[in-house]
Design a protein around this motif. Structure first.
Motif, PDB file in Angstrom:
ATOM      1  N   ALA A  84       0.822  -1.195   0.000  1.00 49.11           N
ATOM      2  CA  ALA A  84       0.000   0.000   0.000  1.00 49.11           C
ATOM      3  C   ALA A  84       0.853   1.241   0.000  1.00 49.11           C
ATOM      4  CB  ALA A  84      -0.898   0.001   1.238  1.00 49.11           C
ATOM      5  N   LEU A  85       0.442   2.225  -0.800  1.00 55.41           N
ATOM      6  CA  LEU A  85       1.199   3.465  -0.880  1.00 55.41           C
ATOM      7  C   LEU A  85       0.275   4.635  -0.616  1.00 55.41           C
ATOM      8  CD1 LEU A  85       3.243   2.926  -4.124  1.00 55.41           C
ATOM      9  CD2 LEU A  85       4.132   2.952  -1.826  1.00 55.41           C
ATOM     10  N   LEU A  86       0.700   5.559   0.182  1.00 50.60           N
ATOM     11  CA  LEU A  86      -0.046   6.787   0.372  1.00 50.60           C
ATOM     12  C   LEU A  86       0.244   7.693  -0.795  1.00 50.60           C
ATOM     13  CD1 LEU A  86      -1.823   8.533   2.263  1.00 50.60           C
ATOM     14  CD2 LEU A  86       0.273   9.503   3.119  1.00 50.60           C
ATOM     15  N   GLY A  87      -0.806   8.195  -1.482  1.00 46.48           N
ATOM     16  CA  GLY A  87      -0.611   9.107  -2.604  1.00 46.48           C
ATOM     17  C   GLY A  87       0.251  10.257  -2.178  1.00 46.48           C
ATOM     18  N   GLY A  88       1.350  10.486  -2.882  1.00 45.91           N
ATOM     19  CA  GLY A  88       2.296  11.490  -2.462  1.00 45.91           C
ATOM     20  C   GLY A  88       3.456  10.865  -1.748  1.00 45.91           C
ATOM     21  N   GLY A  89       3.435   9.589  -1.443  1.00 44.83           N
ATOM     22  CA  GLY A  89       4.672   8.960  -1.026  1.00 44.83           C
ATOM     23  C   GLY A  89       4.720   8.137   0.225  1.00 44.83           C
ATOM     24  N   VAL A  90       3.621   7.761   0.870  1.00 48.05           N
ATOM     25  CA  VAL A  90       3.755   6.964   2.084  1.00 48.05           C
ATOM     26  C   VAL A  90       3.506   5.508   1.766  1.00 48.05           C
ATOM     27  CG1 VAL A  90       2.635   6.437   4.259  1.00 48.05           C
ATOM     28  CG2 VAL A  90       3.261   8.738   3.714  1.00 48.05           C
ATOM     29  N   ALA A  91       4.258   4.627   2.386  1.00 43.73           N
ATOM     30  CA  ALA A  91       4.106   3.211   2.104  1.00 43.73           C
ATOM     31  C   ALA A  91       3.820   2.441   3.370  1.00 43.73           C
ATOM     32  CB  ALA A  91       5.384   2.668   1.470  1.00 43.73           C
ATOM     33  N   ALA A  92       3.173   1.314   3.218  1.00 39.73           N
ATOM     34  CA  ALA A  92       3.015   0.366   4.312  1.00 39.73           C
ATOM     35  C   ALA A  92       3.222  -1.011   3.744  1.00 39.73           C
ATOM     36  CB  ALA A  92       1.617   0.479   4.936  1.00 39.73           C
TER      37      ALA A  92
ATOM     38  N   GLY B 135      17.798  27.063   2.583  1.00 44.92           N
ATOM     39  CA  GLY B 135      16.967  26.963   3.773  1.00 44.92           C
ATOM     40  C   GLY B 135      15.495  26.877   3.465  1.00 44.92           C
ATOM     41  N   GLU B 136      15.149  26.491   2.235  1.00 49.47           N
ATOM     42  CA  GLU B 136      13.755  26.438   1.816  1.00 49.47           C
ATOM     43  C   GLU B 136      13.122  25.098   2.192  1.00 49.47           C
ATOM     44  OE1 GLU B 136      14.294  29.164  -2.229  1.00 49.47           O
ATOM     45  OE2 GLU B 136      14.065  26.980  -2.381  1.00 49.47           O
ATOM     46  N   THR B 137      11.854  25.133   2.512  1.00 50.14           N
ATOM     47  CA  THR B 137      11.104  23.906   2.738  1.00 50.14           C
ATOM     48  C   THR B 137      10.827  23.242   1.401  1.00 50.14           C
ATOM     49  OG1 THR B 137      10.043  24.819   4.708  1.00 50.14           O
ATOM     50  CG2 THR B 137       8.980  22.918   3.672  1.00 50.14           C
ATOM     51  N   VAL B 138      11.101  21.962   1.303  1.00 48.79           N
ATOM     52  CA  VAL B 138      10.837  21.233   0.066  1.00 48.79           C
ATOM     53  C   VAL B 138       9.346  20.936   0.007  1.00 48.79           C
ATOM     54  CG1 VAL B 138      11.370  19.183  -1.300  1.00 48.79           C
ATOM     55  CG2 VAL B 138      13.147  20.217   0.135  1.00 48.79           C
ATOM     56  N   GLN B 139       8.659  21.538  -0.964  1.00 49.02           N
ATOM     57  CA  GLN B 139       7.219  21.355  -1.088  1.00 49.02           C
ATOM     58  C   GLN B 139       6.909  20.188  -2.022  1.00 49.02           C
ATOM     59  OE1 GLN B 139       5.174  22.803   0.745  1.00 49.02           O
ATOM     60  NE2 GLN B 139       6.034  24.777   1.379  1.00 49.02           N
ATOM     61  N   ARG B 140       6.068  19.293  -1.568  1.00 49.86           N
ATOM     62  CA  ARG B 140       5.664  18.149  -2.377  1.00 49.86           C
ATOM     63  C   ARG B 140       4.141  18.075  -2.426  1.00 49.86           C
ATOM     64  NH1 ARG B 140      10.086  16.442   0.506  1.00 49.86           N
ATOM     65  NH2 ARG B 140      11.819  15.612  -0.708  1.00 49.86           N
ATOM     66  N   ALA B 141       3.648  17.636  -3.574  1.00 45.97           N
ATOM     67  CA  ALA B 141       2.207  17.481  -3.720  1.00 45.97           C
ATOM     68  C   ALA B 141       1.704  16.319  -2.876  1.00 45.97           C
ATOM     69  CB  ALA B 141       1.855  17.278  -5.190  1.00 45.97           C
ATOM     70  N   TYR B 142       0.440  16.408  -2.493  1.00 48.71           N
ATOM     71  CA  TYR B 142      -0.129  15.437  -1.552  1.00 48.71           C
ATOM     72  C   TYR B 142      -1.560  15.126  -1.959  1.00 48.71           C
ATOM     73  CZ  TYR B 142      -1.884  13.777   3.015  1.00 48.71           C
ATOM     74  OH  TYR B 142      -2.454  13.057   4.036  1.00 48.71           O
ATOM     75  N   LEU B 143      -1.862  13.836  -2.036  1.00 49.28           N
ATOM     76  CA  LEU B 143      -3.214  13.391  -2.367  1.00 49.28           C
ATOM     77  C   LEU B 143      -3.961  12.962  -1.107  1.00 49.28           C
ATOM     78  CD1 LEU B 143      -5.378  12.672  -4.447  1.00 49.28           C
ATOM     79  CD2 LEU B 143      -4.220  10.470  -4.804  1.00 49.28           C
ATOM     80  N   GLY B 144      -3.353  12.114  -0.303  1.00 46.51           N
ATOM     81  CA  GLY B 144      -3.950  11.763   0.975  1.00 46.51           C
ATOM     82  C   GLY B 144      -4.679  10.440   1.017  1.00 46.51           C
ATOM     83  N   ILE B 145      -4.140   9.430   0.311  1.00 47.75           N
ATOM     84  CA  ILE B 145      -4.739   8.103   0.369  1.00 47.75           C
ATOM     85  C   ILE B 145      -3.657   7.052   0.564  1.00 47.75           C
ATOM     86  CG2 ILE B 145      -6.587   8.779  -1.225  1.00 47.75           C
ATOM     87  CD1 ILE B 145      -5.144   6.959  -3.330  1.00 47.75           C
TER      88      ILE B 145
ATOM     89  N   THR C   8       3.727  12.858  -7.048  1.00 49.19           N
ATOM     90  CA  THR C   8       4.986  13.519  -6.690  1.00 49.19           C
ATOM     91  C   THR C   8       5.476  14.439  -7.795  1.00 49.19           C
ATOM     92  OG1 THR C   8       5.604  11.645  -5.289  1.00 49.19           O
ATOM     93  CG2 THR C   8       7.380  13.107  -5.973  1.00 49.19           C
ATOM     94  N   ASN C   9       5.193  14.095  -9.046  1.00 47.70           N
ATOM     95  CA  ASN C   9       5.639  14.903 -10.178  1.00 47.70           C
ATOM     96  C   ASN C   9       4.906  16.236 -10.283  1.00 47.70           C
ATOM     97  OD1 ASN C   9       7.443  12.916 -10.899  1.00 47.70           O
ATOM     98  ND2 ASN C   9       6.146  12.030 -12.485  1.00 47.70           N
ATOM     99  N   HIS C  10       3.811  16.374  -9.556  1.00 42.91           N
ATOM    100  CA  HIS C  10       3.045  17.617  -9.567  1.00 42.91           C
ATOM    101  C   HIS C  10       3.484  18.530  -8.427  1.00 42.91           C
ATOM    102  CE1 HIS C  10      -0.045  17.045 -12.684  1.00 42.91           C
ATOM    103  NE2 HIS C  10       0.048  15.750 -12.405  1.00 42.91           N
ATOM    104  N   LYS C  11       2.936  19.747  -8.444  1.00 40.19           N
ATOM    105  CA  LYS C  11       3.183  20.708  -7.385  1.00 40.19           C
ATOM    106  C   LYS C  11       1.908  20.927  -6.585  1.00 40.19           C
ATOM    107  CE  LYS C  11       6.669  23.288 -10.038  1.00 40.19           C
ATOM    108  NZ  LYS C  11       7.032  24.600 -10.624  1.00 40.19           N
ATOM    109  N   PRO C  12       2.046  21.329  -5.327  1.00 39.46           N
ATOM    110  CA  PRO C  12       0.850  21.666  -4.553  1.00 39.46           C
ATOM    111  C   PRO C  12       0.030  22.728  -5.273  1.00 39.46           C
ATOM    112  CG  PRO C  12       2.765  21.553  -3.119  1.00 39.46           C
ATOM    113  CD  PRO C  12       3.284  21.466  -4.523  1.00 39.46           C
TER     114      PRO C  12
END
Length: 411
Positions: free
Chosen positions: A20-28, A286-296, A376-380
């Motif tokens: 299982a992968l969380l959209g935007g990059g989380v895995a289980a 010193g910038e925060t790395v912004q990544r797109a997030y879907l949330g699933i 991940t290839n998209h921007k917020p």
């Protein structure tokens, strides 16, 4: 994150493997490992992919003329550029006799390596995470200890950039290679400070590619290099080097075989150097790395699910939808039928009956990993068209991607 099944939910047993992968990059996944956390805390991570076997093999010819350095050559040239990183960690503690609690101080130790003559040093974020301001120091080959400041950090890749004043220091930057050039079987050299033993060298090979590990904040780090070069607590943040003397990864985690995490069992993981290079300019600024997030979280629909008689034979089956996430706002739905996975010692489960994502912006989805990569290839703020199959009916939803939160929500 995921909601527990309702009291009237059903349970079935299926011979499946969860990925299982969380959209935007989380895995289980199904195999738990321990993070090499030099600060003393432990986190869990997972490996969910099979090794990528190179068609070229370890003996393929390479054009780089620097190939063939011995371990001794590499150590003599580049060990002076490996740093011993120390910091003081202050934590709040619970004391039943003191309603106001107290504080506990400890020392975190790890490794890092110089990447340029200006004093930039790359390390793991978990080496310096929670450090008391002004407490981070770096010791180089001449045994001189100097103060270091955190320039930038990215918890989602477990990377941080430190800076020291280069004045009066004989800095020895390490050359950065490319993790795309790495093959299973290639020689590897790790230099670091395991258990506080400064500038220790260990050797091995690349034992697998395309591994996936979990950063301390819960998000997935992809395309990780697996090596059997001995990596132990204190190696975190140090370089994994190829036979040409180029850094191909940042040593970050170890597999402990279910033990207490006190020693090496022959499997270590390094964040690929290409991942570091892709965010290096952000870290320097010193910038925060912004990544797109879907949330699933989602599960790949493939032949292993044929027994379920799903309406489609490809896509990503939605497992959970994070409340108030872009996916939730757009109307993506998870299922409510819990399946227990046979063949897994950890009794993993998968949720059935949710939406199946089949396309994103017209591109067919064949795996959960592909879905995650497209996000991940998209921007917020980007709007994407997501085609789903819900109970045999095809729908198209428009999702406005959000910003990845600082940490995965677990409750």
């Amino acid at each position: 994150m995921s909601q527990p099944p309702s009291s009237n939910s059903k349970t079935i047993v299926l011979p499946l493997l969860l990925a299982a992968l969380l959209g935007g990059g989380v895995a289980a996944g199904v195999t738990a490992f321990i993070v090499d956390d030099s600060g003393g805390d432990t986190h869990t991570t997972t490996v969910i992919r099979q090794p990528a076997i190179s068609s070229q093999g370890a003996n393929s010819k390479r054009s780089n003329a620097a190939e063939g350095l011995t371990a001794a050559d590499i150590y003599q040239r580049y060990a002076p550029g490996v740093a011993f990183v120390r910091s003081e960690i202050t934590e709040q503690t619970q004391n039943p006799f003191d309603p106001f609690g107290g504080t506990q101080r400890s020392e975190s130790t790890g490794s890092g390596f110089v990447i340029d003559a200006g004093g930039d040093i790359l390390t793991n974020n978990h080496v310096i995470d929670g450090a008391t301001p002004g407490s981070i120091t770096v010791q180089l080959a001449d045994k001189k200890t100097v103060k270091a400041t955190v320039v930038g950090k990215d918890p989602s890749t477990d990377l941080a950039l430190l800076k020291v004043d280069p004045e009066g220091l004989a800095l020895k930057p390490l050359p950065l290679g490319s993790s795309k050039d790495v093959h299973v079987g290639d020689p590897t050299i790790a230099i670091g400070n395991p258990f506080g033993l400064d500038r220790t060298l260990t050797t091995g090979v690349v034992s697998a590619l395309q591994r996936q590990i979990q950063a301390p904040n819960g998000f997935a780090i992809k395309d990780v290099i697996q090596t059997d070069a001995a990596i132990n607590p204190g190696n975190s943040g140090g370089p994994l080097i190829d036979s040409a003397g180029r850094v191909i990864g940042i040593n970050s985690q170890i597999e402990t075989g279910g033990g207490s995490g006190q020693g090496n069992v022959g499997i270590g993981f390094a964040v690929p150097i290409d991942t570091a290079k892709s965010i290096l300019e952000n870290l320097k600024k010193g910038e925060t790395v912004q990544r797109a997030y879907l949330g699933i979280t989602s599960l790949t629909v493939d032949g292993q699910l044929d027994a379920l008689n799903l309406p489609v034979n490809h896509g990503a089956l939605v497992q959970t939808v994070e409340p108030n996430s872009p996916a939730d706002i757009a109307g993506l739905k998870a299922g409510d039928l819990q399946a227990t996975l046979s063949g897994s010692s950890s009794n993993d489960t998968v949720v059935l009956g949710g939406d199946i994502i089949t396309k994103v912006d017209g591109k067919a989805i064949t795996t959960s990993d592909q879905l995650s990569q497209l996000v991940t290839n998209h921007k917020p703020g980007d709007k994407v068209k997501i085609e789903i199959v819900r109970k045999k009916e095809t729908k198209t939803l428009t999702v406005t991607l959000g910003k990845r939160p600082p940490a995965l929500q677990t409750g």
